[in-house]
Design a protein around this motif. Structure first.
Motif, mmCIF file in Angstrom:
data_model
loop_
_atom_site.group_PDB
_atom_site.id
_atom_site.type_symbol
_atom_site.label_atom_id
_atom_site.label_comp_id
_atom_site.label_asym_id
_atom_site.label_seq_id
_atom_site.Cartn_x
_atom_site.Cartn_y
_atom_site.Cartn_z
ATOM 1 N N PHE A 15 0.846 -1.192 0.000
ATOM 2 C CA PHE A 15 0.000 0.000 0.000
ATOM 3 C C PHE A 15 0.877 1.235 0.000
ATOM 4 C CE2 PHE A 15 -3.351 -2.662 2.168
ATOM 5 C CZ PHE A 15 -4.177 -2.658 1.076
ATOM 6 N N ARG A 20 -1.899 11.086 -2.111
ATOM 7 C CA ARG A 20 -1.868 10.464 -3.413
ATOM 8 C C ARG A 20 -2.389 11.503 -4.404
ATOM 9 N NH1 ARG A 20 -5.435 8.033 -6.164
ATOM 10 N NH2 ARG A 20 -6.977 8.591 -4.624
ATOM 11 N N LYS A 80 -10.004 -8.875 2.350
ATOM 12 C CA LYS A 80 -10.355 -8.148 1.130
ATOM 13 C C LYS A 80 -9.743 -8.808 -0.092
ATOM 14 C CE LYS A 80 -11.390 -3.689 3.077
ATOM 15 N NZ LYS A 80 -11.056 -2.279 3.154
ATOM 16 N N SER A 83 -11.941 -11.812 -0.871
ATOM 17 C CA SER A 83 -13.235 -11.548 -1.476
ATOM 18 C C SER A 83 -13.104 -10.894 -2.843
ATOM 19 C CB SER A 83 -14.082 -10.685 -0.551
ATOM 20 O OG SER A 83 -13.447 -9.462 -0.339
ATOM 21 N N GLY A 84 -11.896 -10.549 -3.244
ATOM 22 C CA GLY A 84 -11.698 -10.020 -4.585
ATOM 23 C C GLY A 84 -11.769 -8.511 -4.674
ATOM 24 N N ILE A 85 -11.894 -7.838 -3.542
ATOM 25 C CA ILE A 85 -11.931 -6.376 -3.562
ATOM 26 C C ILE A 85 -10.551 -5.830 -3.909
ATOM 27 C CG2 ILE A 85 -12.373 -4.323 -2.168
ATOM 28 C CD1 ILE A 85 -14.290 -6.073 -0.521
ATOM 29 N N LEU A 86 -9.526 -6.486 -3.382
ATOM 30 C CA LEU A 86 -8.154 -6.090 -3.695
ATOM 31 C C LEU A 86 -7.486 -7.221 -4.472
ATOM 32 C CD1 LEU A 86 -6.976 -4.708 -0.237
ATOM 33 C CD2 LEU A 86 -7.723 -3.386 -2.196
ATOM 34 N N ARG A 87 -6.461 -6.863 -5.201
ATOM 35 C CA ARG A 87 -5.675 -7.886 -5.876
ATOM 36 C C ARG A 87 -4.253 -7.862 -5.361
ATOM 37 N NH1 ARG A 87 -7.356 -7.904 -12.211
ATOM 38 N NH2 ARG A 87 -9.586 -8.009 -11.805
ATOM 39 N N VAL B 99 -17.839 -0.007 -2.285
ATOM 40 C CA VAL B 99 -16.714 -0.329 -3.156
ATOM 41 C C VAL B 99 -15.566 -0.921 -2.350
ATOM 42 C CG1 VAL B 99 -14.982 0.649 -4.704
ATOM 43 C CG2 VAL B 99 -17.335 1.397 -4.868
ATOM 44 N N THR B 100 -15.356 -0.424 -1.138
ATOM 45 C CA THR B 100 -14.221 -0.917 -0.362
ATOM 46 C C THR B 100 -14.571 -2.132 0.488
ATOM 47 O OG1 THR B 100 -14.761 0.664 1.358
ATOM 48 C CG2 THR B 100 -13.046 1.294 -0.168
ATOM 49 N N TYR B 103 -17.503 -7.275 -2.568
ATOM 50 C CA TYR B 103 -17.161 -7.495 -3.959
ATOM 51 C C TYR B 103 -18.398 -7.768 -4.810
ATOM 52 C CZ TYR B 103 -15.593 -9.310 -8.284
ATOM 53 O OH TYR B 103 -15.424 -9.473 -9.621
ATOM 54 N N ARG B 106 -18.378 -3.765 -10.364
ATOM 55 C CA ARG B 106 -18.661 -2.355 -10.109
ATOM 56 C C ARG B 106 -19.393 -1.667 -11.251
ATOM 57 N NH1 ARG B 106 -17.590 -3.627 -5.634
ATOM 58 N NH2 ARG B 106 -15.605 -3.611 -4.584
ATOM 59 N N PHE B 255 -9.906 -3.358 -10.455
ATOM 60 C CA PHE B 255 -9.257 -3.918 -9.267
ATOM 61 C C PHE B 255 -8.495 -2.859 -8.478
ATOM 62 C CE2 PHE B 255 -5.816 -4.091 -12.245
ATOM 63 C CZ PHE B 255 -4.674 -3.967 -11.469
ATOM 64 N N ALA B 258 -10.704 -0.140 -5.032
ATOM 65 C CA ALA B 258 -10.788 -0.158 -3.572
ATOM 66 C C ALA B 258 -9.609 0.555 -2.922
ATOM 67 C CB ALA B 258 -10.865 -1.600 -3.082
ATOM 68 N N GLU B 259 -8.446 0.498 -3.562
ATOM 69 C CA GLU B 259 -7.280 1.133 -2.948
ATOM 70 C C GLU B 259 -7.231 2.615 -3.223
ATOM 71 O OE1 GLU B 259 -3.558 -0.811 -3.932
ATOM 72 O OE2 GLU B 259 -4.735 -2.421 -4.792
ATOM 73 N N ASN B 260 -7.856 3.026 -4.318
ATOM 74 C CA ASN B 260 -7.667 4.409 -4.738
ATOM 75 C C ASN B 260 -8.814 5.330 -4.386
ATOM 76 O OD1 ASN B 260 -5.062 4.646 -6.279
ATOM 77 N ND2 ASN B 260 -5.956 2.807 -7.174
#
Lengths: 398, 261
Positions: A15, A20, A80, A83-87, B99-100, B103, B106, B255, B258-260
């Protein structure tokens, strides 16, 4: 069917820290930077850190695995990723089946809709079909225990009611794989118990469960295996009680006020003199330790505290005068080192408990030594539902 | 691509529920209820009539009924388009907690935003149909074109909405840009006027696919003629191609959401 439901294979995830670029006018300088500094997927860039480092584990069908660790250790990141929210940046994750992730069960709620409407909304967000929800609606409402308020907008709900309704929906999805993140913390004890029972019944049906919680008691009730995550790495992996012990010891804290006073070599024994951390309720337990003091021993008190780890409930707090371990012959001796044993009856109900010891110096009215969570033990028994003390009740005809 | 569509079909219930949620909330909170759906197009129609009246006063030509009909026929789809884009642009950032946390594909967010606006469009269209019927604008076989043209507009809105929602997630100032573009877009799109008024520059205005679709709808509904096949084909390429490309980009970026966010 494949026996392995979840396969987490050498997963790395990084991360970014700090600000950002998130507006268009920052894009151009950002892009220029990126072109010049060819960022690699598996190398750490500036201000990046690894949230997960080389984490691997597998979960088989019918197995429940617990993840414990301090805040920020990467527990939620694992869920996460599952569950596929993050890769992941590196590594492989295989999921065989429909996975339901209860990461924040009431995330899908809209405050202006009523409870009933939100059941439908949240149900479909979690992957249920409308007809399935129609069929289960009564069951869901019944389980949540808030049927009187089901037609009230959710914004008027208390946070506990929110969580109850959220979990009730989530508990009725019939997943192939269940992933649960600290969702029970808001509900009251009774509801938590209900949820654990629900998960146990899912587990019995062969649904693999990944369970993240700070409530160690529920982890112990539910899981066969656990791992202890620390700074993004698996610190300890194995049988649930071993891992819990390891985790609890990491919470040990010693405060010394006087260098002459030390407690060391602490260990827990059962009635037969064997080292043990598991007791039956009502059994006798022995704590042995080595004590060193530098003033006359009758001036000290030993503080002995037992807390329940799941909720911090103080089960007992005794102050025992050290004069009881006085020897006739070394009374004059000011400095003393001695092996001491502390016997007590484990009249506690099932759960995990932690022992803290401290030494109090009476004439100067202050603590000279304090060590919290020095020992841990768990109590097993089968007859109680809730409570703290083991009274050994017996029912008989007169 | 087929995978993507399959996944979307799998989640059609969710798409339906989210659309339903957006509609419900919009109408629940307002005393005016369904009047909401007509308000925005009515304002645009009123503005259009004012502009038309101005034209007729300058040119000395009397204001004709067909001109009024044209303005309203084009204003309602335009209102739908603007509403969809605006709503879709914010659809991902507005649902950041989902979104975060959970799953699912989207794409559902921008598409449901478009669908929710389509609901308003239908209500407004029913009202307009009644008015046009009373005014005696008549019917013809060419009306069979209408569903297809509206379909093109919906696809176009979905494509652009997807792209912008995704862009807005990464760059939060996109939504301000979108607002500006949509506000002034009405001057670059033949809503208050006909593209044919510009003579040889007509095609330049029709290069805007929304303009091409609106003009075709106008031709079909008000003038009872079949639309220019070239411009319909042109708009169709935009709609289908745009959606395809937008979906592809959206999928590639998904993908990172969620991070952004």
């Amino acid at each position: 069917m494949n026996d392995v439901a979840l396969d987490f294979n050498q997963v790395w995830k990084k991360f970014k820290m700090g600000e950002r670029y998130d507006s268009l006018r920052d894009l151009i300088p950002g892009m220029a930077k990126r072109i010049f500094s060819r960022n690699n997927q598996i190398e750490l860039g500036e201000r990046e850190f690894w949230a997960l480092k080389d984490v691997s584990f597998q979960v088989k069908r019918g197995e429940a695995i617990g993840i414990i660790g301090p805040n920020g250790a990467g527990k939620s990141t694992i869920l996460k990723l599952l569950s596929g929210i993050l890769r992941p940046n590196k590594g492989e994750i295989k999921v065989n089946g429909r996975l339901s992730a209860l990461i924040e069960v009431s995330a899908g709620f809209h405050p202006d809709l009523t409870g009933r409407e939100n059941v439908y909304l949240n149900g479909s967000i979690l992957g249920m079909k409308r007809k399935e929800i129609d069929k289960r609606l009564d069951e869901i409402v019944e389980f949540s225990g808030i049927s009187e308020f089901i037609d009230t907008p959710v914004k008027r709900y208390s946070s506990g009611m929110h969580a109850r309704l959220g979990f009730s929906v989530a508990a009725h999805i019939n997943p192939d794989i269940l992933v649960v993140d600290e969702v029970l913390s808001v509900g009251d004890l009774q509801f938590q118990k209900k949820c654990i029972d629900k998960m146990l019944s899912l587990k019995k049906r062969g649904v693999p469960i990944v369970f993240v919680s700070h409530n160690l008691q529920s982890i112990q009730m539910l899981c066969n295996r656990a791992f202890f995550l620390k700074n993004g790495q698996i610190f300890k992996n194995g049988d649930v009680s071993d891992v819990l012990n390891e985790y609890l010891f990491s919470g040990q804290a010693t405060t010394k006020f006087d260098n002459g006073v030390i407690i060391s070599n602490t260990a827990c024994f059962n009635y037969y003199g064997e080292r043990s951390n598991v007791f039956q309720a009502g059994e006798k337990a022995i704590i042995k330790f080595n004590l060193k003091v530098n003033k006359p021993i009758n001036e000290y008190l030993l503080g002995f505290l037992i807390r329940r780890t799941s909720d911090g409930f103080l089960a007992c707090d005794y102050n025992l005068p050290l004069s009881s371990i006085e020897d006739e012959n070394n009374n004059i001796n000011i400095s003393l080192e001695k092996n001491v044993r502390l016997d007590f009856q484990v009249n506690l109900l099932k759960g995990l408990y932690t022992v803290s010891l401290h030494i109090y110096h009476n004439p100067s009215q202050r603590h000279v030594y304090w060590v919290s969570n020095i020992l841990h033990f768990s109590v097993e028994e089968r007859i109680s539902w809730e409570g703290v003390s083991y009274l050994n009740p017996e029912l008989c005809s007169e | 691509m087929i995978e993507m569509i399959k996944e979307l079909i799998q989640y059609r219930h969710l798409l339906y529920m989210l659309t339903w949620r957006d509609i419900k909330i919009k109408y629940k909170q307002s005393v005016m209820g369904f009047f909401w759906a007509i308000l925005m197009p009515m304002l645009i129609v009123a503005a259009g009539i004012l502009v038309k009246k101005g034209f007729s006063m300058v040119s000395g030509r009397p204001l004709e009924l067909t001109e009024l009909a044209s303005v309203s026929v084009k204003a309602i789809p335009w209102a739908f388009f603007v509403g969809s884009i605006r709503f879709a642009t914010n659809s991902l950032t507005g649902n950041s907690n989902l979104v975060t946390k959970i799953y699912f594909p989207r794409e559902v967010f921008p598409i449901s935003a478009v669908f929710a606006n389509f609901f308003d469009f239908i209500i407004a269209s029913v009202a307009l149909t009644l008015i046009l019927a009373i005014a005696g604008i008549g019917m013809s076989i060419n009306l069979v074109w209408l569903p297809f043209l509206i379909f093109l507009l919906v696809l176009l809105a979905c494509g652009i909405g997807m792209l912008l929602s995704c862009a807005n997630l990464f760059f939060r100032d996109i939504k301000y840009l979108v607002d500006v573009f949509l506000t002034f877009g009405i001057f670059f799109t033949p809503v208050f006027y006909e593209a044919s008024m510009f003579g040889k520059w007509e095609s330049a205005l029709l290069l805007n696919p929304v303009g091409a679709i609106l003009e075709a709808i106008n031709t079909v509904v008000v003038f009872h003629k079949s639309p220019d096949p070239f411009w319909v084909a042109y708009a169709a390429i935009w709609s289908f191609g745009g959606l395809l490309i937008a979906w592809f980009i959206f999928h590639r970026a998904e993908f990172k959401f969620a991070e952004n966010i």
